[in-house]
Motif scaffolding. Structure first.
Motif, PDB file in Angstrom:
ATOM      1  N   MET A   1       0.821  -1.207   0.000  1.00 50.22           N
ATOM      2  CA  MET A   1       0.000   0.000   0.000  1.00 50.22           C
ATOM      3  C   MET A   1       0.859   1.263   0.000  1.00 50.22           C
ATOM      4  O   MET A   1       0.604   2.217  -0.730  1.00 50.22           O
ATOM      5  CB  MET A   1      -0.931   0.000   1.202  1.00 50.22           C
ATOM      6  CG  MET A   1      -1.726   1.297   1.343  1.00 50.22           C
ATOM      7  SD  MET A   1      -2.743   1.362   2.822  1.00 50.22           S
ATOM      8  CE  MET A   1      -3.271   3.083   2.786  1.00 50.22           C
ATOM      9  N   VAL A   2       1.879   1.276   0.862  1.00 51.13           N
ATOM     10  CA  VAL A   2       2.736   2.456   0.970  1.00 51.13           C
ATOM     11  C   VAL A   2       3.412   2.747  -0.362  1.00 51.13           C
ATOM     12  O   VAL A   2       3.435   3.898  -0.833  1.00 51.13           O
ATOM     13  CB  VAL A   2       3.778   2.258   2.094  1.00 51.13           C
ATOM     14  CG1 VAL A   2       4.801   3.390   2.075  1.00 51.13           C
ATOM     15  CG2 VAL A   2       3.100   2.184   3.450  1.00 51.13           C
ATOM     16  N   VAL A   3       3.948   1.718  -0.996  1.00 44.67           N
ATOM     17  CA  VAL A   3       4.622   1.897  -2.276  1.00 44.67           C
ATOM     18  C   VAL A   3       3.625   2.384  -3.327  1.00 44.67           C
ATOM     19  O   VAL A   3       3.926   3.276  -4.135  1.00 44.67           O
ATOM     20  CB  VAL A   3       5.289   0.588  -2.727  1.00 44.67           C
ATOM     21  CG1 VAL A   3       5.893   0.745  -4.121  1.00 44.67           C
ATOM     22  CG2 VAL A   3       6.367   0.171  -1.733  1.00 44.67           C
ATOM     23  N   GLY A   4       2.415   1.808  -3.335  1.00 42.88           N
ATOM     24  CA  GLY A   4       1.402   2.215  -4.301  1.00 42.88           C
ATOM     25  C   GLY A   4       1.011   3.669  -4.155  1.00 42.88           C
ATOM     26  O   GLY A   4       0.924   4.411  -5.155  1.00 42.88           O
ATOM     27  N   VAL A   5       0.763   4.107  -2.909  1.00 43.12           N
ATOM     28  CA  VAL A   5       0.412   5.508  -2.667  1.00 43.12           C
ATOM     29  C   VAL A   5       1.546   6.419  -3.098  1.00 43.12           C
ATOM     30  O   VAL A   5       1.327   7.472  -3.719  1.00 43.12           O
ATOM     31  CB  VAL A   5       0.070   5.724  -1.178  1.00 43.12           C
ATOM     32  CG1 VAL A   5      -0.092   7.210  -0.871  1.00 43.12           C
ATOM     33  CG2 VAL A   5      -1.212   4.979  -0.816  1.00 43.12           C
ATOM     34  N   PHE A   6       2.764   6.018  -2.799  1.00 36.30           N
ATOM     35  CA  PHE A   6       3.926   6.833  -3.156  1.00 36.30           C
ATOM     36  C   PHE A   6       4.024   6.989  -4.672  1.00 36.30           C
ATOM     37  O   PHE A   6       4.151   8.107  -5.194  1.00 36.30           O
ATOM     38  CB  PHE A   6       5.196   6.207  -2.594  1.00 36.30           C
ATOM     39  CG  PHE A   6       6.439   6.993  -2.863  1.00 36.30           C
ATOM     40  CD1 PHE A   6       6.855   7.972  -1.984  1.00 36.30           C
ATOM     41  CD2 PHE A   6       7.196   6.767  -4.009  1.00 36.30           C
ATOM     42  CE1 PHE A   6       8.006   8.711  -2.233  1.00 36.30           C
ATOM     43  CE2 PHE A   6       8.335   7.502  -4.268  1.00 36.30           C
ATOM     44  CZ  PHE A   6       8.737   8.475  -3.378  1.00 36.30           C
ATOM     45  N   VAL A   7       3.978   5.885  -5.397  1.00 28.69           N
ATOM     46  CA  VAL A   7       4.173   5.923  -6.846  1.00 28.69           C
ATOM     47  C   VAL A   7       3.057   6.716  -7.526  1.00 28.69           C
ATOM     48  O   VAL A   7       3.312   7.598  -8.364  1.00 28.69           O
ATOM     49  CB  VAL A   7       4.256   4.497  -7.417  1.00 28.69           C
ATOM     50  CG1 VAL A   7       4.251   4.536  -8.939  1.00 28.69           C
ATOM     51  CG2 VAL A   7       5.508   3.785  -6.906  1.00 28.69           C
ATOM     52  N   VAL A   8       1.813   6.430  -7.163  1.00 26.06           N
ATOM     53  CA  VAL A   8       0.680   7.119  -7.805  1.00 26.06           C
ATOM     54  C   VAL A   8       0.729   8.617  -7.520  1.00 26.06           C
ATOM     55  O   VAL A   8       0.546   9.448  -8.422  1.00 26.06           O
ATOM     56  CB  VAL A   8      -0.656   6.515  -7.333  1.00 26.06           C
ATOM     57  CG1 VAL A   8      -1.831   7.361  -7.830  1.00 26.06           C
ATOM     58  CG2 VAL A   8      -0.791   5.082  -7.829  1.00 26.06           C
ATOM     59  N   SER A   9       0.988   8.997  -6.282  1.00 32.05           N
ATOM     60  CA  SER A   9       1.008  10.419  -5.928  1.00 32.05           C
ATOM     61  C   SER A   9       2.128  11.154  -6.642  1.00 32.05           C
ATOM     62  O   SER A   9       1.953  12.303  -7.082  1.00 32.05           O
ATOM     63  CB  SER A   9       1.146  10.584  -4.405  1.00 32.05           C
ATOM     64  OG  SER A   9       2.370  10.032  -3.953  1.00 32.05           O
ATOM     65  N   ARG A  10       3.277  10.498  -6.821  1.00 28.46           N
ATOM     66  CA  ARG A  10       4.393  11.170  -7.489  1.00 28.46           C
ATOM     67  C   ARG A  10       4.152  11.296  -8.992  1.00 28.46           C
ATOM     68  O   ARG A  10       4.551  12.282  -9.617  1.00 28.46           O
ATOM     69  CB  ARG A  10       5.686  10.412  -7.235  1.00 28.46           C
ATOM     70  CG  ARG A  10       6.433  10.825  -5.976  1.00 28.46           C
ATOM     71  CD  ARG A  10       5.538  11.088  -4.816  1.00 28.46           C
ATOM     72  NE  ARG A  10       6.207  11.511  -3.608  1.00 28.46           N
ATOM     73  CZ  ARG A  10       5.596  11.720  -2.457  1.00 28.46           C
ATOM     74  NH1 ARG A  10       4.275  11.551  -2.361  1.00 28.46           N
ATOM     75  NH2 ARG A  10       6.253  12.126  -1.400  1.00 28.46           N
TER      76      ARG A  10
END
Length: 501
Positions: A1-10
């Motif tokens: 989840m953390v990686v997904g939120v990071f990638v999408v937001s960036r």
């Protein structure tokens, strides 16, 4: 989840126009001349007195790449550091007993903060410092759980690197934290020595070098320059000029710090020369001031004497006004930081609304001028201060303090990792909050951003503790069905009858 939120937001931020800002590579006060970093690094680091060495050493390594690759490499490294920070925070929270879904929620919110995005897109040591703070907490959690020397080196090494990166941290703070962890775990002195001796020797060697070469135990010779901002925040220009006329302070007392060398040449005509360009050249090869020039050692000492005299003359009201200004800026959203105005522009709308709706800042106006809180602007504007701070960030800070204290009070035998993380975290946020705001003004929300990993971990611990207490209270409340099932006639276990022959 953390990686997904990071990638999408960036990806979304990049589509909105957010780009990596590397202009400080040429103009940062903290960096030596680029020419020296490329061609004379070791001697220049030896004569570096304005800053600890790691930021300059790290930058020098990147600068040895082909010029066309430098910005791209820095951008990738900063993004990687930001993602690593988020993952380390999540791992630390889970290790100290925070439920994974709650840890993911805290870290996900941290990833989406405008200030997190902007610091990650800005070439400066703040992102590296956040990474090292998160790494240190993760290291102490692992060490407390395993008691292995290798894990202890992660903690002590991360802490030592932090001291060698950021000037506000000091060898004495490192010694204090090592002693606290040692006492917390009740380790054999030999094992703790194996963990801490090499990092302590490396950091101590830098401090000894500063004493031998520059007669200073401090990590930076700029302390007087920074302190002058606090003094000027509590005293008006008119009063300061009157003190100069009375010869109570020097002529530089009322002038802003960090001016070009020519502004100080008359008062300090013969600065000490060390025979190296890092200290003897007043200007860099780019034509910008060399703030590591030996001239600024004497300038900073004069500013420090003047700052103390200004605060002494102003008394308690001047100190109170200056600290009120400092702590107001500290409590503002980090995306209001002075140096982030340019990089903030592409996501200004997102940042403004995030600050208002999530961070609960009543007036979302983008960048705010810290000068409006100084004595020179009149009486302290309480209403403006209350409207510009983030109440969510303040609540998180209170929750972090609660979490740290609650974690220290847990069962000493079963929660070694929790207790060590809480003890280390409380010392770090106390030191950062008190020392940063006491010695500087204007960039104080950056001091809070740098301590954000600690506040986030302890805040998650506080939220977990509150949840645990609520669940425990529900179980004890009559008539409330929770995990336990109340005994009834049908649910009572049958009574066994034992026959005796």
């Amino acid at each position: 989840m953390v990686v997904g939120v990071f990638v999408v937001s960036r990806v979304v931020a990049y589509a909105a126009g957010l780009r990596f800002d590397d202009h400080l590579l040429q103009s940062a006060y903290q960096l030596l001349d680029i020419r020296l970093l490329r061609h004379d690094l070791l001697e220049s680091l030896l004569y570096l007195h304005s800053q600890p060495p790691l930021f300059n050493a790290f930058t020098a390594i990147v600068l040895h790449l082909p010029a066309s690759f430098v910005k791209t490499v820095l951008m990738l490294l900063w993004h990687a550091a930001a993602l690593a920070t988020a993952l380390l925070l999540f791992a630390t929270m889970v290790r100290v007993g925070v439920r994974p879904w709650l840890a993911a929620g805290f870290v996900g919110a941290f990833v989406l903060l405008p200030e997190t995005m902007l610091v990650e897109s800005w070439f400066f040591y703040t992102q590296l410092e956040m990474l090292l703070v998160a790494f240190t907490l993760w290291g102490v959690a692992r060490f407390a759980a395993s008691l292995r020397v290798a894990d202890g080196l992660l903690f002590a090494g991360g802490l030592g690197a932090l001291v060698l990166l950021r000037s506000s941290f000091h060898l004495l703070l490192m010694v204090l934290l090592v002693v606290v962890v040692w006492r917390c775990l009740r380790l054999d002195p030999r094992r703790m020595g194996a963990v801490a001796v090499v990092p302590l020797l490396l950091v101590g060697a830098w401090s000894v070098k500063n004493v031998v070469v520059f007669e200073s135990w401090s990590n930076t010779t700029w302390m007087g320059l920074n302190l002058s901002y606090i003094a000027r925040a509590g005293v008006t220009d008119r009063h300061c000029r009157a003190l100069i006329a009375e010869h109570a302070v020097s002529p530089v007392a009322c002038a802003p710090a960090f001016r070009p060398p020519s502004a100080y040449a008359e008062q300090f005509p013969h600065p000490r020369r060390y025979g190296v360009a890092a200290t003897d050249a007043p200007l860099k090869s780019t034509g910008q001031p060399n703030y590591n020039a030996s001239l600024y050692i004497e300038v900073a000492k004069q500013y420090q004497r003047d700052a103390i005299d200004l605060l002494r003359d102003g008394g308690i009201p001047a100190i109170a006004h200056a600290e009120a200004a400092a702590y107001t800026v500290w409590a503002e959203p980090g995306d209001d930081l002075l140096q982030l105005r340019r990089v903030r522009a592409p996501i200004a709308g997102y940042a403004d609304w995030f600050d208002r709706l999530i961070l609960l800042r009543p007036v979302a106006t983008g960048w705010n001028d810290p000068a409006r809180f100084t004595a020179n602007a009149g009486s302290f504007p309480v209403g403006d201060a209350l409207g510009s701070i983030s109440y969510t960030l303040l609540a998180l800070f209170v929750l972090a303090v609660f979490g740290g204290i609650a974690g220290l009070r847990r069962d000493r035998r079963n929660d070694r990792a929790l207790r060590c993380v809480c003890a280390t975290g409380l010392i770090l946020i106390t030191y950062s909050t008190l020392v940063g705001n006491a010695l500087d003004y204007r960039e104080n929300n950056r001091f809070r951003v740098e301590a954000a990993p600690v506040v986030l971990v302890l805040g998650a611990v506080g939220a977990e503790e509150l949840g645990r207490r609520v669940r425990a209270r529900r179980k004890l409340t009559p008539g409330v069905i929770d995990d336990a099932v109340p005994a009834t006639k049908s649910s009572r276990p049958p009574i066994r009858t034992v026959r005796h022959k």
